[in-house]
Design a protein around this motif. Structure first.
Motif, PDB file in Angstrom:
ATOM      1  N   GLN A  30     125.190  -0.306  28.781  1.00  0.00           N
ATOM      2  CA  GLN A  30     124.391  -1.528  28.871  1.00  0.00           C
ATOM      3  C   GLN A  30     123.419  -1.579  27.691  1.00  0.00           C
ATOM      4  O   GLN A  30     122.804  -0.582  27.336  1.00  0.00           O
ATOM      5  CB  GLN A  30     123.617  -1.575  30.183  1.00  0.00           C
ATOM      6  CG  GLN A  30     122.875  -2.880  30.366  1.00  0.00           C
ATOM      7  CD  GLN A  30     122.080  -2.918  31.653  1.00  0.00           C
ATOM      8  OE1 GLN A  30     121.800  -1.903  32.256  1.00  0.00           O
ATOM      9  NE2 GLN A  30     121.705  -4.111  32.059  1.00  0.00           N
ATOM     10  N   ASP A  31     123.320  -2.768  27.087  1.00  0.00           N
ATOM     11  CA  ASP A  31     122.472  -2.946  25.907  1.00  0.00           C
ATOM     12  C   ASP A  31     121.899  -4.359  25.946  1.00  0.00           C
ATOM     13  O   ASP A  31     122.509  -5.307  25.455  1.00  0.00           O
ATOM     14  CB  ASP A  31     123.296  -2.723  24.644  1.00  0.00           C
ATOM     15  CG  ASP A  31     122.457  -2.693  23.375  1.00  0.00           C
ATOM     16  OD1 ASP A  31     121.333  -3.254  23.383  1.00  0.00           O
ATOM     17  OD2 ASP A  31     122.933  -2.129  22.381  1.00  0.00           O
ATOM     18  N   ASP A  32     120.710  -4.486  26.552  1.00  0.00           N
ATOM     19  CA  ASP A  32     120.085  -5.801  26.692  1.00  0.00           C
ATOM     20  C   ASP A  32     119.773  -6.438  25.347  1.00  0.00           C
ATOM     21  O   ASP A  32     119.887  -7.649  25.184  1.00  0.00           O
ATOM     22  CB  ASP A  32     118.801  -5.707  27.521  1.00  0.00           C
ATOM     23  CG  ASP A  32     119.073  -5.421  28.992  1.00  0.00           C
ATOM     24  OD1 ASP A  32     120.202  -5.683  29.460  1.00  0.00           O
ATOM     25  OD2 ASP A  32     118.155  -4.929  29.682  1.00  0.00           O
ATOM     26  N   GLY A  33     119.373  -5.639  24.371  1.00  0.00           N
ATOM     27  CA  GLY A  33     119.051  -6.177  23.049  1.00  0.00           C
ATOM     28  C   GLY A  33     120.273  -6.793  22.388  1.00  0.00           C
ATOM     29  O   GLY A  33     120.197  -7.888  21.816  1.00  0.00           O
ATOM     30  N   ARG A  34     121.390  -6.092  22.455  1.00  0.00           N
ATOM     31  CA  ARG A  34     122.624  -6.617  21.859  1.00  0.00           C
ATOM     32  C   ARG A  34     123.098  -7.853  22.623  1.00  0.00           C
ATOM     33  O   ARG A  34     123.563  -8.813  22.024  1.00  0.00           O
ATOM     34  CB  ARG A  34     123.698  -5.538  21.868  1.00  0.00           C
ATOM     35  CG  ARG A  34     124.864  -5.861  20.995  1.00  0.00           C
ATOM     36  CD  ARG A  34     125.578  -4.611  20.611  1.00  0.00           C
ATOM     37  NE  ARG A  34     126.506  -4.913  19.534  1.00  0.00           N
ATOM     38  CZ  ARG A  34     127.457  -4.116  19.159  1.00  0.00           C
ATOM     39  NH1 ARG A  34     127.606  -2.953  19.741  1.00  0.00           N
ATOM     40  NH2 ARG A  34     128.260  -4.456  18.184  1.00  0.00           N
ATOM     41  N   ALA A  35     122.970  -7.812  23.958  1.00  0.00           N
ATOM     42  CA  ALA A  35     123.352  -8.967  24.770  1.00  0.00           C
ATOM     43  C   ALA A  35     122.513 -10.184  24.381  1.00  0.00           C
ATOM     44  O   ALA A  35     123.053 -11.280  24.186  1.00  0.00           O
ATOM     45  CB  ALA A  35     123.170  -8.655  26.259  1.00  0.00           C
ATOM     46  N   PHE A  36     121.213  -9.987  24.243  1.00  0.00           N
ATOM     47  CA  PHE A  36     120.331 -11.095  23.878  1.00  0.00           C
ATOM     48  C   PHE A  36     120.726 -11.688  22.533  1.00  0.00           C
ATOM     49  O   PHE A  36     120.790 -12.908  22.376  1.00  0.00           O
ATOM     50  CB  PHE A  36     118.865 -10.625  23.846  1.00  0.00           C
ATOM     51  CG  PHE A  36     117.921 -11.694  23.409  1.00  0.00           C
ATOM     52  CD1 PHE A  36     117.481 -12.657  24.307  1.00  0.00           C
ATOM     53  CD2 PHE A  36     117.482 -11.761  22.102  1.00  0.00           C
ATOM     54  CE1 PHE A  36     116.617 -13.666  23.897  1.00  0.00           C
ATOM     55  CE2 PHE A  36     116.614 -12.761  21.686  1.00  0.00           C
ATOM     56  CZ  PHE A  36     116.180 -13.721  22.583  1.00  0.00           C
ATOM     57  N   GLU A  37     120.994 -10.818  21.552  1.00  0.00           N
ATOM     58  CA  GLU A  37     121.353 -11.295  20.217  1.00  0.00           C
ATOM     59  C   GLU A  37     122.651 -12.100  20.252  1.00  0.00           C
ATOM     60  O   GLU A  37     122.770 -13.145  19.614  1.00  0.00           O
ATOM     61  CB  GLU A  37     121.477 -10.113  19.250  1.00  0.00           C
ATOM     62  CG  GLU A  37     121.879 -10.502  17.850  1.00  0.00           C
ATOM     63  CD  GLU A  37     120.931 -11.475  17.171  1.00  0.00           C
ATOM     64  OE1 GLU A  37     121.395 -12.234  16.294  1.00  0.00           O
ATOM     65  OE2 GLU A  37     119.732 -11.507  17.499  1.00  0.00           O
ATOM     66  N   LEU A  38     123.631 -11.641  21.007  1.00  0.00           N
ATOM     67  CA  LEU A  38     124.898 -12.366  21.109  1.00  0.00           C
ATOM     68  C   LEU A  38     124.732 -13.694  21.849  1.00  0.00           C
ATOM     69  O   LEU A  38     125.316 -14.702  21.460  1.00  0.00           O
ATOM     70  CB  LEU A  38     125.958 -11.492  21.791  1.00  0.00           C
ATOM     71  CG  LEU A  38     126.477 -10.363  20.910  1.00  0.00           C
ATOM     72  CD1 LEU A  38     127.115  -9.269  21.763  1.00  0.00           C
ATOM     73  CD2 LEU A  38     127.465 -10.901  19.889  1.00  0.00           C
ATOM     74  N   ILE A  61     129.255  -8.773  28.791  1.00  0.00           N
ATOM     75  CA  ILE A  61     129.724  -7.396  28.965  1.00  0.00           C
ATOM     76  C   ILE A  61     128.591  -6.417  28.667  1.00  0.00           C
ATOM     77  O   ILE A  61     128.352  -5.467  29.423  1.00  0.00           O
ATOM     78  CB  ILE A  61     130.960  -7.122  28.081  1.00  0.00           C
ATOM     79  CG1 ILE A  61     132.154  -7.939  28.578  1.00  0.00           C
ATOM     80  CG2 ILE A  61     131.294  -5.630  28.058  1.00  0.00           C
ATOM     81  CD1 ILE A  61     133.349  -7.943  27.638  1.00  0.00           C
ATOM     82  N   TYR A  62     127.880  -6.643  27.566  1.00  0.00           N
ATOM     83  CA  TYR A  62     126.764  -5.754  27.230  1.00  0.00           C
ATOM     84  C   TYR A  62     125.616  -5.891  28.227  1.00  0.00           C
ATOM     85  O   TYR A  62     124.960  -4.904  28.559  1.00  0.00           O
ATOM     86  CB  TYR A  62     126.254  -6.008  25.806  1.00  0.00           C
ATOM     87  CG  TYR A  62     127.093  -5.327  24.771  1.00  0.00           C
ATOM     88  CD1 TYR A  62     127.151  -3.936  24.689  1.00  0.00           C
ATOM     89  CD2 TYR A  62     127.835  -6.061  23.859  1.00  0.00           C
ATOM     90  CE1 TYR A  62     127.929  -3.300  23.742  1.00  0.00           C
ATOM     91  CE2 TYR A  62     128.619  -5.437  22.898  1.00  0.00           C
ATOM     92  CZ  TYR A  62     128.664  -4.054  22.851  1.00  0.00           C
ATOM     93  OH  TYR A  62     129.439  -3.433  21.913  1.00  0.00           O
ATOM     94  N   TYR A  63     125.375  -7.083  28.725  1.00  0.00           N
ATOM     95  CA  TYR A  63     124.297  -7.293  29.699  1.00  0.00           C
ATOM     96  C   TYR A  63     124.584  -6.536  30.996  1.00  0.00           C
ATOM     97  O   TYR A  63     123.714  -5.892  31.562  1.00  0.00           O
ATOM     98  CB  TYR A  63     124.117  -8.788  29.979  1.00  0.00           C
ATOM     99  CG  TYR A  63     123.068  -9.077  31.008  1.00  0.00           C
ATOM    100  CD1 TYR A  63     121.716  -9.001  30.680  1.00  0.00           C
ATOM    101  CD2 TYR A  63     123.411  -9.414  32.307  1.00  0.00           C
ATOM    102  CE1 TYR A  63     120.737  -9.246  31.627  1.00  0.00           C
ATOM    103  CE2 TYR A  63     122.446  -9.665  33.262  1.00  0.00           C
ATOM    104  CZ  TYR A  63     121.109  -9.579  32.918  1.00  0.00           C
ATOM    105  OH  TYR A  63     120.150  -9.826  33.857  1.00  0.00           O
ATOM    106  N   SER A  64     125.852  -6.615  31.453  1.00  0.00           N
ATOM    107  CA  SER A  64     126.214  -5.979  32.724  1.00  0.00           C
ATOM    108  C   SER A  64     126.539  -4.501  32.572  1.00  0.00           C
ATOM    109  O   SER A  64     126.481  -3.746  33.540  1.00  0.00           O
ATOM    110  CB  SER A  64     127.413  -6.702  33.334  1.00  0.00           C
ATOM    111  OG  SER A  64     128.556  -6.537  32.504  1.00  0.00           O
ATOM    112  N   GLY A  65     126.937  -4.081  31.367  1.00  0.00           N
ATOM    113  CA  GLY A  65     127.330  -2.695  31.164  1.00  0.00           C
ATOM    114  C   GLY A  65     128.695  -2.378  31.741  1.00  0.00           C
ATOM    115  O   GLY A  65     129.000  -1.222  32.019  1.00  0.00           O
ATOM    116  N   HIS A  66     129.518  -3.383  31.924  1.00  0.00           N
ATOM    117  CA  HIS A  66     130.858  -3.178  32.479  1.00  0.00           C
ATOM    118  C   HIS A  66     131.812  -2.682  31.395  1.00  0.00           C
ATOM    119  O   HIS A  66     132.280  -3.443  30.565  1.00  0.00           O
ATOM    120  CB  HIS A  66     131.399  -4.459  33.096  1.00  0.00           C
ATOM    121  CG  HIS A  66     130.694  -4.850  34.343  1.00  0.00           C
ATOM    122  ND1 HIS A  66     130.757  -6.105  34.874  1.00  0.00           N
ATOM    123  CD2 HIS A  66     129.905  -4.136  35.183  1.00  0.00           C
ATOM    124  CE1 HIS A  66     130.041  -6.158  35.980  1.00  0.00           C
ATOM    125  NE2 HIS A  66     129.509  -4.973  36.181  1.00  0.00           N
ATOM    126  N   GLY A  67     132.089  -1.383  31.420  1.00  0.00           N
ATOM    127  CA  GLY A  67     133.006  -0.802  30.460  1.00  0.00           C
ATOM    128  C   GLY A  67     132.355  -0.338  29.173  1.00  0.00           C
ATOM    129  O   GLY A  67     133.010   0.258  28.325  1.00  0.00           O
TER     130      GLY A  67
END
Length: 110
Positions: A94-102, A85-91
């Motif tokens: 978008q936060d690539d750093g948070r996506a990477f950490e998760l 969800i964070y990678y795509s920014g759907h809703g």
């Protein structure tokens, strides 16, 4: 908590007193279904991620809160779903750093 549930003691939301879902899997399931309903609306062209109706925005916020809680407690699927969800920014923003950490947290679990 598990011991209380075996004794039939219900866990209730401190705000609304509604019964909480059974464990992390139940929490993830509720969040996943809510997110999929909104995804379906967007997929069918009934709304866009940028202009969700108020009710859908509220449901998305609830789904994100449940996913974040499950992810924080180490639920692998919640971590991966939230990362996507964070990678795509759907809703959400978008936060690539948070996506990477998760994604990293989920990968460490196997």
């Amino acid at each position: 908590l598990a011991e209380l549930r075996t004794k039939k003691v219900a866990q209730a939301c401190p705000m609304c007193r509604a019964e909480l879902p059974p464990g992390l899997d139940g929490l993830f399931d509720l969040a996943y279904r809510a997110h999929r309903r909104i995804w379906g609306m967007v997929d069918r062209g009934e709304a866009s991620w940028a202009s969700l109706p108020a009710a859908a925005q509220e449901e998305m916020a609830d789904a994100m809160a449940m996913l974040m809680e499950a992810a924080a407690q180490g639920h692998l699927e919640a971590q991966a779903r939230l990362a996507g969800i964070y990678y795509s920014g759907h809703g959400v923003a978008q936060d690539d750093g948070r996506a990477f950490e998760l994604y990293r947290q989920a990968a460490q679990q196997g």
